[in-house]
Scaffold this active site. Sequence first.
Site, short mmCIF file in Angstrom:
data_model
loop_
_atom_site.label_atom_id
_atom_site.label_comp_id
_atom_site.label_asym_id
_atom_site.label_seq_id
_atom_site.Cartn_x
_atom_site.Cartn_y
_atom_site.Cartn_z
CG ASP A 1 -15.60 -0.89 -64.39
OD1 ASP A 1 -14.57 -0.89 -63.70
OD2 ASP A 1 -15.62 -1.32 -65.56
CG ASP B 1 -20.17 4.03 -68.75
OD1 ASP B 1 -21.18 3.51 -68.26
OD2 ASP B 1 -19.27 3.36 -69.31
CB CYS C 1 -20.33 21.14 -82.78
SG CYS C 1 -19.26 20.54 -81.46
CB CYS D 1 -16.08 21.01 -79.64
SG CYS D 1 -15.57 20.34 -81.24
CB CYS E 1 -16.76 22.27 -84.52
SG CYS E 1 -17.19 20.52 -84.73
CG HIS F 1 -16.96 16.61 -83.03
ND1 HIS F 1 -17.75 17.73 -83.06
CD2 HIS F 1 -17.74 15.58 -83.46
CE1 HIS F 1 -18.95 17.40 -83.52
NE2 HIS F 1 -18.98 16.10 -83.76
ZN ZN Z 1 -17.37 19.78 -82.52
#
Ligand code: ZN
Length: 382
Positions: free
Chosen positions: A93, A266, A304, A306, A309, A335
């Site tokens: 930015d 973002d 999820c 990830c 998880c 996560h």
């Molecule tokens: Zn997750």
Amino acid sequence: MSYAFTLLGDDAGSAARRGRLQTLHGVIETPTFMPVGTLGTVKGVTPAQLKALGAQVILGNTYHLYLRPGMEVVEALGGLHRMAGWDRPILTDSGGFQVFSLRDRSTIRESGVTFSSHLDGSRHVLTPESAIAIQETLGSDIMMVFDECPPADASAQRVRAAMERTTRWAKRCLEARTRDDNALFGIVQGGVDPQLREVSARAITEIGFDGYALGGLSVGEGRYDMWRSVRHAAPLLPTGSPRYLMGVGTPEDLLFSVGHGIDMFDCVLPTRNARNARVFTFAGDLNLRNAAFRLDDRPISDTCDCYTCTNFSRGYLRHLHKAKELLFSTLTSIHNLGFLIAMMGRLRSAIEDGTFVELRRDLLAKRGCLELLDQVEAEAPR
Ligand SMILES: [Zn+2]
């Protein structure tokens, strides 16, 4: 030419688009969510972990990096990519948003903004020219123009003046460029006033940039006004260039805005919320401080995949938080970022195979925002 944007396809049932941005440090598939790495680090998450989540591009903050560690250090350490150990694209930015949020610590003149550092009170000046010079020194793949971002409660007169100054400053930013291998995006201002947005979009697109952002939204105006503004302003931007909605946001804001043709987002929210124990799920956000999770052996989200998880339970995460373990913020940040990045991947696939409208309605219903979607989309064009 190291920078290019290709529109790969349009969604038949909405204004959503599939695109591809080519930059010096690689390709960004759009629509995309960009994790924020304010000080050259996405808080609590390593570059290797970000890559494993599928992060394609991260954001760096000019204001913060200029003050600390400072350009001398960044240059000595080989530029922002090398210093931060991140070899994929970086968007920076311009510092505009930060210096204007200092309010009583900054003075605006036509030449630029004089402000006192939030760290030690030292005086500094940021101008359109210096904002570009700093971003070039950082080695940014996508630079942003230095804009004036008024607060949501600013008077109509102030919003108009800021919008007009943003246009004058945008021209100066373009002239200040010395590199042609990266991109410079213009920023459309105008608050939630449709007429001002139109004037700003016309002026900024006439100057001509590599991409266009909507600034001055998600600054406290409320979701209803923000969604209406996105719906109105996104089509004012050229179809052949990437469109970036700055500082947004939540899963529902992303779902809404992708459907109106926004390509890039973002926000600090996923990582900030993660450190405060708030985690995303499609059944609503969870607060892991809650005693109800003490013996809960389920993952944050069973849909999820990830790292967090896949390996850890809500009960364990709650324990880490109570014990103030460092790992807590890392796991919850993984996560929340993974949740948004995976959601954007699903949206890209859905745009490709024509199921976007259905998927968006399904996910917005789960997040309790379907009524608002229908309300905003049923309104007559502004
Ligand atoms: Zn997750």
